[in-house]
Each structure stands twice: as C-alpha cells, then as structure tokens.
Design a protein around this motif. Sequence first.
Motif, PDB file in Angstrom:
ATOM      1  N   UNK A 218       0.113   1.342   1.262  1.00  0.00           N
ATOM      2  CA  UNK A 218      -0.464   2.196   2.292  1.00  0.00           C
ATOM      3  C   UNK A 218      -1.621   3.004   1.700  1.00  0.00           C
ATOM      4  N   UNK A 219      -2.798   2.923   2.296  1.00  0.00           N
ATOM      5  CA  UNK A 219      -3.974   3.699   1.874  1.00  0.00           C
ATOM      6  C   UNK A 219      -4.123   3.715   0.351  1.00  0.00           C
ATOM      7  N   UNK A 220      -4.343   2.570  -0.279  1.00  0.00           N
ATOM      8  CA  UNK A 220      -4.446   2.518  -1.742  1.00  0.00           C
ATOM      9  C   UNK A 220      -5.561   3.423  -2.265  1.00  0.00           C
ATOM     10  N   UNK A 221      -5.283   4.111  -3.356  1.00  0.00           N
ATOM     11  CA  UNK A 221      -6.267   4.970  -4.008  1.00  0.00           C
ATOM     12  C   UNK A 221      -6.810   4.267  -5.251  1.00  0.00           C
ATOM     13  N   UNK A 222      -7.746   4.929  -5.936  1.00  0.00           N
ATOM     14  CA  UNK A 222      -8.304   4.347  -7.162  1.00  0.00           C
ATOM     15  C   UNK A 222      -7.216   4.126  -8.206  1.00  0.00           C
ATOM     16  N   UNK A 223      -6.232   5.028  -8.243  1.00  0.00           N
ATOM     17  CA  UNK A 223      -5.112   4.884  -9.184  1.00  0.00           C
ATOM     18  C   UNK A 223      -4.330   3.615  -8.872  1.00  0.00           C
ATOM     19  N   UNK A 224      -4.047   3.381  -7.585  1.00  0.00           N
ATOM     20  CA  UNK A 224      -3.302   2.189  -7.179  1.00  0.00           C
ATOM     21  C   UNK A 224      -4.090   0.919  -7.478  1.00  0.00           C
ATOM     22  N   UNK A 225      -5.393   0.969  -7.218  1.00  0.00           N
ATOM     23  CA  UNK A 225      -6.234  -0.210  -7.420  1.00  0.00           C
ATOM     24  C   UNK A 225      -6.271  -0.628  -8.882  1.00  0.00           C
ATOM     25  N   UNK A 359      -2.155   8.133  -1.548  1.00  0.00           N
ATOM     26  CA  UNK A 359      -2.841   8.130  -0.263  1.00  0.00           C
ATOM     27  C   UNK A 359      -1.900   8.410   0.912  1.00  0.00           C
ATOM     28  N   UNK A 360      -2.503   8.743   2.046  1.00  0.00           N
ATOM     29  CA  UNK A 360      -1.720   9.031   3.238  1.00  0.00           C
ATOM     30  C   UNK A 360      -0.899   7.817   3.642  1.00  0.00           C
ATOM     31  N   UNK A 361       0.344   8.064   3.963  1.00  0.00           N
ATOM     32  CA  UNK A 361       1.260   7.009   4.370  1.00  0.00           C
ATOM     33  C   UNK A 361       2.168   6.536   3.261  1.00  0.00           C
ATOM     34  N   UNK A 362       1.786   6.795   2.001  1.00  0.00           N
ATOM     35  CA  UNK A 362       2.606   6.308   0.887  1.00  0.00           C
ATOM     36  C   UNK A 362       3.936   7.038   0.790  1.00  0.00           C
TER      37      UNK A 362
END
Length: 433
Positions: A218-225, A359-362
Amino acid sequence: MLYQLHELNRTWMAPFTELARANARIFGNDGTWLSSLPGADLASAANELMYRIGKDYEKPPFAIHQVVKDGHDVPVVEKVALDKPFCRLLRFKRYTDDAQNILGMKDQPTVLVVAPLSGHHATLLRDTVRTLLPDHKVYITDWVDARMVPKEAGAFTLDDYVAYIEEFIRHIGADRLHVISVCQPTVPVLAAVALMAARGEATPRSLVMMGGPIDTRESPTAVNTLATQKPLSWFSGNVIHTVPQDYPGHGRRVYPGFLQHTGFVAMNPERHFMSHWDFYSSLVQGDLDDASSHRRFYDEYNAVLDMPAEYYLDTISVVFQQHLLPRGLWDVAGERVDPSAITGTALLTIEGELDDISGQGQTRAAHVLCTGVDDAHREHLTVEGAGHYGIFSGRRWRTQVYPQVRDFIARYAAPPAEQQADSASAPAGRKKR
C-alpha cells in the motif's frame, strides 16, 4: 572490513574532534582572553560545529525524572522489569506520598510501548513515554545494541523478536494491558498477539499501531522501493558486517549503526545541511535556545545501534519483499500467524498524512487482517500534516494524537461488561475504519 575501517577512521579523528571541542570552549568562554579577539565568535561556532559532526554519539538517557499529575510533581524512577540478552523491559515507576494520588494511579491502565529496533535507540520515544505517564503505568522495550551482545548469546531473528513480545506481555499480564507499537514493531506485535489468541491465551485489551509496515504494498515509499529493488543476497553482501575487536559482540554479524545513519541522512541531505548551517548561524548570533534545540535533536538522531544481521534480513524478506503477513503465509517457529484469531482486543491504527517511511494504508491494513475484532472496537486515525515522527513525538503527538489514544485506551480499560455498554452508547463517528 568496512566496520574495521570505520573504527580506524573514528580513532584517527578523535584527537581532532576533541581539539575542536576545546577550541569552541576557549573562543566562546567569556573568561578567556581569546574570546575577546576579533572573530572569536566565528571561531567558536565553527569549532563546535566540527566537534558535533565528528564526535561519537552514545545512547542518550531517557532522563524522565518526574511528571505532573493533577497539579502535583510525581517522581519517576526507571527500573528494569525484565533483562534479556537483546532487550531490557523497562518500567517507569511513579511514586507519591499523596494517598489520593496513589489510589488514582493504581487504577490507571498499563501500557507497553514497543519501540522499533530499526536504527535508533528506544529513547527516540522519550516524548511518547513522558506524555503517557500522567495517565498510565508505562513499560517500554529498550533494545540492546547488537555490538554489545556477546556472540555466545546466539542469533536474534524476527521469530525471536515475536517471542520476546509474547514473553513481555505475559510478564506484565495481558488482562489489564494495552500495547502501543511504533513503526517497525507493528508487524511482530500483531504476530505475537495473533499467535497468543490462536493458542487461547489472554491477549491485551487494546492494540494501538502507529505508522507501521503491516502491508508495504500500500502506497510504497522510497524505503519500501529500496527493499524490493535489490535481492536479499545484495543486502547480505553489502550492508552486513562483522563487529570488530574491543566490543563485547566481537565476531557477531550486524547491520552497523553507522551505515544506517548514512542512509537516514541520505534521504534528506539538503535538510540536514541547512540544519547544521542554521546551528552555526545561531551560535554566531548568540541564539542559545535554537542552538540548544539543535543539540537535543541531533544527540538523539545521531545515536544509532547495530541490528543483528539475522533479524534485519528476516525483516527485509518477510515484511518488505514477500509480504507474508498480509498474504496469510507467515509461519513463526512453525505456527501460522492468523490475525483473524484476535477477538477480544480492540484495535486503533494511526498514520501520518505525510509519512514518507510508512505510506498511507500500510498500517490501516491491520483492519483487513483482524476480521475477528468487531467493527465497533476498531478505529483509524490519519493525522493531517504529520510526517512519520509527528505521530508519536512533538506538538501534534501531544495535542492531536495523544488525546485520542488516551481516550481509546480508557474505553477498553473497563471490564468487558462496561465496554459493551460504552460501545452501545458510543457515537457512530467513533466506530470508523
């Protein structure tokens, strides 16, 4: 080898760092003749900036010695409730001679704050703990720097993290306990409570989950990417190093704190550069309040710990790459994690509108998983204008988030019969998801 080179550089720089510290005091102290020289203020400011950039930052203390309760100063003593190789369970014990205050505090809810094991020390949640203390009995997980844990203590995995949380819950007692997990621990906390529920064990009365990676799809951030762009072998080969000599954990494989800190700074280099420039300007102009604020922030921000390699790699794999929890495929020590088994625990999720880490939704994804919790006992809060740290520290935490957390916990601190009565009379707006 990189860890050894870092230690060599740190040792080599130490004399220059201390010299900068001494120069800052010499040129900045009104009692010395050098402070009267032209440009002394500039020399003092420049040297202090050099000192703070080059110095080692040790774990700061919580330093919570008292809180104000009903207009009275209540002394607080930090005590170790349980001591494990990789974590100390701390309790902030409050004391008072006032009989009425004793009775009032005795009936207050008990809260376990699960701090993240993701680079910074648990003292990052100092403001969280201080704000909770007037209305709650507070415990916190104080994770140990892995380089300080002898190799003989064995490995520490994500499964071990879950087991630690279960042990802490049992030690405190689940019957009157409320658990607040901040960021990374939302995942192992949800797993621990789900496993306990599936076994028929008592579970906490409520879970408050703040800015965590329950479902990073959900709403991946730079950290997730970053975590998904590289294979697990890349992380094992590039960020995992061995603790060098002169530390109790010599020989242990870790994700070093200095590498984590480099990553933190690299996310917002311009902001940190400007912050240090503003600090220098404040010193030159004699703005001691702004300079002191900068010192307090970076004393905390620059103090980092080493993470056990096994735990770090497990987290990358399970949470960020395979998404095993939201997919219903996560096994911990041979037991399947099923959040739908949780039935008697209320759930509040909190996210920051501008969170660039989770991110939002996570975090809100926990509601999709916890189908056994009645809708009336589930809530979600999105904090407008708040980033990641703003939901648990600072003005927004104290004025916007905490009052809702306090009230949510208070509703579920009552016996089950009273909870049902409160739920039946609660406004519809409070039963949102």
